[in-house]
Design an enzyme around this catalytic site. Structure first.
Site, PDB file in Angstrom:
ATOM      1  N   GLY A 171      44.100  46.893  37.515  1.00 39.51           N
ATOM      2  CA  GLY A 171      42.692  47.267  37.437  1.00 39.51           C
ATOM      3  C   GLY A 171      42.056  47.244  38.820  1.00 39.51           C
ATOM      4  O   GLY A 171      42.724  47.387  39.841  1.00 39.51           O
ATOM      5  N   GLY A 172      40.744  47.016  38.821  1.00 39.18           N
ATOM      6  CA  GLY A 172      40.003  46.992  40.089  1.00 39.18           C
ATOM      7  C   GLY A 172      40.499  45.922  41.034  1.00 39.18           C
ATOM      8  O   GLY A 172      40.222  45.971  42.244  1.00 39.18           O
ATOM      9  N   GLY A 406      50.744  71.309  68.603  1.00 37.63           N
ATOM     10  CA  GLY A 406      49.710  70.313  68.322  1.00 37.63           C
ATOM     11  C   GLY A 406      50.272  68.903  68.362  1.00 37.63           C
ATOM     12  O   GLY A 406      49.586  67.952  68.747  1.00 37.63           O
ATOM     13  N   ALA A 407      51.541  68.774  67.971  1.00 35.12           N
ATOM     14  CA  ALA A 407      52.142  67.448  67.942  1.00 35.12           C
ATOM     15  C   ALA A 407      52.254  66.864  69.357  1.00 35.12           C
ATOM     16  O   ALA A 407      52.166  65.651  69.552  1.00 35.12           O
ATOM     17  CB  ALA A 407      53.506  67.510  67.273  1.00 35.12           C
TER      18      ALA A 407
HETATM   19  C1  HXC Z   1      41.554  36.183  30.393  1.00 39.24           C
HETATM   20  C2  HXC Z   1      43.815  36.318  30.419  1.00 39.24           C
HETATM   21  C3  HXC Z   1      43.748  37.523  31.160  1.00 39.24           C
HETATM   22  C4  HXC Z   1      42.462  38.030  31.502  1.00 39.24           C
HETATM   23  C5  HXC Z   1      45.802  37.046  30.821  1.00 39.24           C
HETATM   24  N1  HXC Z   1      45.101  36.068  30.233  1.00 39.24           N
HETATM   25  N2  HXC Z   1      44.996  37.960  31.382  1.00 39.24           N
HETATM   26  N3  HXC Z   1      42.725  35.665  30.067  1.00 39.24           N
HETATM   27  N4  HXC Z   1      41.404  37.322  31.096  1.00 39.24           N
HETATM   28  N5  HXC Z   1      42.317  39.143  32.219  1.00 39.24           N
HETATM   29  C6  HXC Z   1      45.606  34.920  29.509  1.00 39.24           C
HETATM   30  C7  HXC Z   1      46.211  35.302  28.168  1.00 39.24           C
HETATM   31  O1  HXC Z   1      45.237  35.387  27.191  1.00 39.24           O
HETATM   32  C8  HXC Z   1      47.146  34.135  27.956  1.00 39.24           C
HETATM   33  O2  HXC Z   1      46.392  33.044  27.508  1.00 39.24           O
HETATM   34  C9  HXC Z   1      47.625  33.798  29.336  1.00 39.24           C
HETATM   35  O3  HXC Z   1      46.664  34.349  30.238  1.00 39.24           O
HETATM   36  C10 HXC Z   1      48.961  34.416  29.673  1.00 39.24           C
HETATM   37  O4  HXC Z   1      48.907  35.811  29.349  1.00 39.24           O
HETATM   38  P1  HXC Z   1      50.098  36.565  28.614  1.00 39.24           P
HETATM   39  O5  HXC Z   1      49.583  37.881  28.214  1.00 39.24           O
HETATM   40  O6  HXC Z   1      50.634  35.684  27.541  1.00 39.24           O
HETATM   41  O7  HXC Z   1      51.156  36.635  29.792  1.00 39.24           O
HETATM   42  P2  HXC Z   1      52.218  37.771  30.105  1.00 39.24           P
HETATM   43  O8  HXC Z   1      52.944  38.157  28.866  1.00 39.24           O
HETATM   44  O9  HXC Z   1      53.002  37.261  31.282  1.00 39.24           O
HETATM   45  O10 HXC Z   1      51.366  39.050  30.562  1.00 39.24           O
HETATM   46  C11 HXC Z   1      50.636  39.032  31.749  1.00 39.24           C
HETATM   47  C12 HXC Z   1      49.695  40.264  31.809  1.00 39.24           C
HETATM   48  C13 HXC Z   1      48.830  40.320  30.513  1.00 39.24           C
HETATM   49  C14 HXC Z   1      50.542  41.525  31.915  1.00 39.24           C
HETATM   50  C15 HXC Z   1      48.867  40.119  33.076  1.00 39.24           C
HETATM   51  O11 HXC Z   1      48.242  39.041  30.299  1.00 39.24           O
HETATM   52  C16 HXC Z   1      47.736  41.322  30.604  1.00 39.24           C
HETATM   53  O12 HXC Z   1      47.971  42.518  30.389  1.00 39.24           O
HETATM   54  N6  HXC Z   1      46.525  40.851  30.886  1.00 39.24           N
HETATM   55  C17 HXC Z   1      45.376  41.725  30.963  1.00 39.24           C
HETATM   56  C18 HXC Z   1      45.443  42.562  32.218  1.00 39.24           C
HETATM   57  C19 HXC Z   1      44.195  43.379  32.395  1.00 39.24           C
HETATM   58  O13 HXC Z   1      44.083  44.481  31.812  1.00 39.24           O
HETATM   59  N7  HXC Z   1      43.261  42.819  33.145  1.00 39.24           N
HETATM   60  C20 HXC Z   1      41.980  43.466  33.364  1.00 39.24           C
HETATM   61  C21 HXC Z   1      42.214  44.398  34.526  1.00 39.24           C
HETATM   62  S1  HXC Z   1      40.728  45.177  34.952  1.00 39.24           S
HETATM   63  P3  HXC Z   1      46.957  31.964  26.495  1.00 39.24           P
HETATM   64  O14 HXC Z   1      45.768  31.111  26.218  1.00 39.24           O
HETATM   65  O15 HXC Z   1      47.465  32.716  25.324  1.00 39.24           O
HETATM   66  O16 HXC Z   1      48.048  31.249  27.242  1.00 39.24           O
HETATM   67  C22 HXC Z   1      40.138  44.232  36.136  1.00 39.24           C
HETATM   68  C23 HXC Z   1      38.824  44.730  36.603  1.00 39.24           C
HETATM   69  C24 HXC Z   1      38.532  44.274  37.954  1.00 39.24           C
HETATM   70  O17 HXC Z   1      40.656  43.295  36.580  1.00 39.24           O
HETATM   71  C25 HXC Z   1      37.319  45.024  38.366  1.00 39.24           C
HETATM   72  C26 HXC Z   1      36.979  44.769  39.783  1.00 39.24           C
HETATM   73  C27 HXC Z   1      35.846  45.614  40.170  1.00 39.24           C
END
Ligand code: HXC
Length: 516
Positions: A171-172, A406-407
């Site tokens: 993501g971001g 040019g290079a």
């Molecule tokens: C809150 C999160 C989290 C998140 C993971 N966890 N990502 N909690 N916010 N973004 C938590 C899970 O709920 C879980 O909690 C623990 O972390 C481990 O995650 P798993 O999914 O079990 O681990 P894994 O299988 O290793 O997968 C990792 C992962 C997946 C691929 C990163 O967790 C995932 O897809 N997360 C979301 C990624 C995402 O889309 N993020 C937002 C991106 S947008 P528990 O309690 O069950 O242990 C963004 C915007 C930024 O970041 C903008 C900036 C301008």
């Protein structure tokens, strides 16, 4: 042959396996009963020098049951230590705490550390391993990223900023590493993308794996987002230490001088073992780099991307220099969009941190074709030109063979502010090669000849004698001296030491407007 670079050697990027780095670093952590994040920081810093800051910080979110999930430090370790005795600030996200997700408190810990690094004039290293914005915190998490991005930009060109991606970066969140000077990735266990495979599938119906979409190889070979790819976390962190040895702590300081055993006035006749007799034969310019600069100091940047240009840090007389070299082994060393972007970025990084630029020129021109033109080679090529024109650090260049069109102008010529321009006797400096020139100039005349082919060859020979030498350029003072190849190291080292004190005033303005 004493060339130290072996072009047939595999790149330091082994086949992806199931998170070998994680196992390795986890073993280090387990043995010491510390988290993976802490083990990474320990691998980065000189032993026993890391002081943690904010280890008891707590988040203040109460939504979605978050009040029951309080972990001191909030999923990121922040602090300061030394690398080779120099102060460096760093954070490491801990994926075992709420997925390393970034909430308000987590973000403000990082932002505060960025402020401290900038105030201290010390490099900043971020070790990323996070699920991104903490979903339960909504806009507070998003705002946290904004605080970090803002500081990334404020620090840009002031202190070196390095990102190490050791796990997910989605993501971001990818924009913070993208705003820093260097991105390190780990093969097989780190990935970066704006939208993951599931969203890609929904929107574009493409089936793609995490690795293909944004793995280390994708970003080191296709996109250029990653500057360095290492097989394991530990090797990546050792790479960060090595990179830091070439950089000053901040833009006002000079990079460390590390004089080694390699004599500055050493002759380097070995370059001729690499350099072919025929001007049409390709060769690996790294064979020249390895023999000219202090032995075994070359650290190649963006090794897998845009391989028609080679860039990286090396030492000469112990001084840190940025090397920019056309690579005749790939596309005959032609410049194209990606080569221009790669070269421009590297030159601007060197210029920002006061590192002299040494160019090794053997370039037949910009790559022609619809593909390049339609993708905007005009603007992208202009980036390289802009970067050379803008750079005020000492700029030294050696033309070894072709320097056409040019290079010729772009690659550190006198006209764009080259301080010292040398040429080997084999240098060919012209608007274009003989065949193309004769075709343009004499096509009509040759058609009327009894033997057009023989006449064309005669015209080419005459053109080659006139232009495909350094003579016209030396006569105008555009090349300062013709040197024997074996003298290249000695001459460059002397001129480097003599231009070290160069002081160029910059025009007063808010900032330039680099083409995009
Ligand atoms: C809150 C999160 C989290 C998140 C993971 N966890 N990502 N909690 N916010 N973004 C938590 C899970 O709920 C879980 O909690 C623990 O972390 C481990 O995650 P798993 O999914 O079990 O681990 P894994 O299988 O290793 O997968 C990792 C992962 C997946 C691929 C990163 O967790 C995932 O897809 N997360 C979301 C990624 C995402 O889309 N993020 C937002 C991106 S947008 P528990 O309690 O069950 O242990 C963004 C915007 C930024 O970041 C903008 C900036 C301008």
């Amino acid at each position: 042959m004493s060339v130290t670079h072996d072009p047939s050697a595999p790149s330091p990027q082994p086949a992806a396996s199931a998170r070998p780095n994680e196992a390795e670093i986890a073993a280090v952590g387990e043995a010491r009963r510390i988290s993976v994040a802490r083990a990474r920081l320990e691998a980065l810093f000189d032993p026993g020098t890391f002081d943690e800051i904010g280890d008891r910080v707590l988040h203040r979110s109460t939504l979605f049951g978050m009040e029951k999930k309080q972990i001191p430090g909030d999923g990121v370790i922040t602090g300061v230590g030394t690398v080779d005795g120099r102060t460096v600030y760093a954070f490491a996200q801990d994926r075992t705490v709420l997925g390393g997700s970034l909430g308000e408190a987590h973000a403000l810990k990082i932002a505060r550390l960025q402020d401290m690094a900038l105030a201290a004039g010390a490099p900043f290293v971020g070790i990323n391993d996070s699920g991104g914005a903490r979903i339960q915190e909504g806009v507070e998490a998003l705002g946290g990223y904004g605080e970090i991005f803002m500081r990334n930009v404020r620090s840009s060109g002031q202190i070196p900023q390095i990102s190490v991606i050791c796990g997910p970066c989605a993501g971001g969140a990818v924009y913070s590493p993208a705003l820093t000077d260097f991105v390190f990735m780990v093969d097989g266990s780190s990935y970066m993308f704006l939208t993951g495979p599931k969203v890609v599938k929904t929107v574009t119906f493409e089936d793609v794996t995490v690795e293909e979409l944004g793995g280390g190889r994708t970003h080191s070979e296709k996109t250029g987002v990653s500057h360095f790819l290492y097989p394991t976390d530990l090797e990546a962190l050792a790479g960060v230490r090595k990179l830091l040895s070439f950089l000053p702590s901040n833009w006002k300081e000079k990079p460390p001088v590390m004089e080694g055993p390699d004599a500055t006035d050493r002759l380097c006749p070995e370059v001729l073992e690499v350099f072919p007799e025929s001007s049409r034969t390709p060769y690996d310019v790294r064979g020249i780099i390895d023999n000219v600069f202090d032995r075994s100091t070359f650290l190649e940047v963006h090794k897998g991307w845009a391989q028609n240009i080679v860039v990286g840090f090396a030492r000469l007389a112990g001084r840190s220099v940025g090397v920019v070299a056309n690579q005749p082994l790939e596309q005959a060393g032609c410049l194209d969009i990606n080569a221009s972007r790669k070269g421009a970025r590297f030159i601007r990084t060197c210029n920002a941190y006061g590192i002299p630029i040494i160019s090794i020129v053997d370039v037949p021109g910009f790559l022609p074709g619809c593909d390049q033109e339609h993708q905007g080679v005009i603007n992208h090529g202009a980036k390289l030109l802009y970067a050379y024109c803008e750079a005020t650090v000492p700029k030294l260049a050696v033309i070894t063979r072709k320097s056409y069109g040019g290079a010729y102008i772009v690659m550190s010529s006198k006209h764009v502010g080259g301080d010292v321009n040398l040429a080997w006797p084999t240098a060919q400096i012209a608007v274009m090669g003989a065949k193309g020139a004769v075709e343009v100039l004499f096509r009509r005349k040759l058609a009327g000849e009894a033997d057009p082919e023989a006449a064309a060859l005669e015209a080419e020979r005459h053109y080659e004698e006139t232009f495909l030498t350094p003579d016209q350029a030396t006569g105008r003072g555009f090349v300062d001296a013709v040197i024997e190849p074996a003298e290249t190291r000695r001459k460059l080292a002397r001129f480097l030491l003599r231009t070290e004190t160069k002081n160029t005033a910059r025009p007063e303005r808010k900032h330039g407007n680099i083409p995009t």
